[in-house]
Design an enzyme around this catalytic site. Structure first.
Site: not given
Ligand code: DGL
Length: 255
Positions: A74, A183
């Protein structure tokens, strides 16, 4: 260092499965614990304090269940909490960052679009990375796209929804040589980005993250190749939520 057999992955939700799907080819023997923080998704609109708290809880749970190395799959959690996680937990912790460095190397002097969550876009880490990667020439354009996190969580991958959302927030008059998907939820939309930005390189940090993991722990892992899913700490055992995780992995196999 003893070679870890059990590797924890964490994300606010299902975005981290895009990284896991890449890792499964590279470390097939590893026993995987995948932690989706479904009680708190999205992270991208929360405060730093909240995100640090969620990430610490997640790594604590993963360690209690036997994780010997952790991938923070993430970008948002990495941007806000990686330092605190490394200070607190004495195991290898691999973070993620938007693929800004490769974009600058492959496309020097060209226009680059960096898409991420609002928290990542505002975060100091991304701005430092951009300063280091783009020493001269055009700076990348930054776009916060929280709506894509919602679409991904709702399994809405149809081109029309993605196009309508992106048209409402992005300027399509501009030509970009590269689009960085900063993301892990955005990787599910790689095909739509390809159609909407013809000719642009669509880059994400997934392969780089898995390379880093393999550098740290090696690729030949003598586990049983099991995958266990957790939702905010609770073991996922019911058929429907398990099937949901399976559908995302399947989408990644076909993308
Ligand atoms: N999947 C996440 C990232 O790579 C975050 C998405 C979220 O929860 O806003 O930033």
């Amino acid at each position: 260092m003893k070679q870890p057999k059990t590797i924890g992955f964490l994300d606010s939700g299902i975005g981290g499965l895009t990284v896991l799907s890449e890792a499964l080819h590279r470390i097939p023997g590893a026993d995987i614990l995948f932690y989706a923080d479904t009680d708190h998704v999205p992270y991208g609109t929360k405060t730093r304090e909240e995100i640090v708290g969620f990430a610490v809880d997640a790594v604590e749970t993963l360690c209690e269940r036997g994780a010997e190395a952790v991938v923070v799959a993430c970008n948002t959690a990495t941007s806000m909490a990686i330092r605190q996680l490394r200070e607190r937990f004495p195991i290898p912790i691999v973070g993620m960052e938007p693929a800004v460095k490769p974009a600058a190397l492959i496309h020097p002097g060209e226009r680059v679009l960096v898409c991420a969550t609002p928290v990542t876009i505002r975060g100091e880490k991304l701005h430092t990375l951009i300063d280091r990667s783009f020493r001269e020439g055009v700076r990348p354009t930054l776009a916060a796209l929280p709506g894509l996190v919602t679409l991904a969580e709702e399994e809405r991958f149809d081109f029309d929804s993605v196009r309508d959302y992106l048209r409402s927030v992005l300027d399509f008059g501009e030509h970009y040589a590269a689009v960085v998907l900063g993301c892990t939820h955005f990787t599910y939309f790689r095909d739509s980005f390809r159609s909407l930005f013809p000719g642009a390189d669509i880059l994400d940090g997934n392969a780089g993250t898995v390379n880093r993991l393999v550098d740290l722990i090696g690729g030949e892992i003598p586990g049983k190749g099991t995958i266990t899913f957790l939702e905010s700490g609770r073991l996922v055992a019911e058929p429907e939520p398990l099937a949901r995780f399976g559908r995302y992995l399947e989408r990644m196999r076909n993308l």
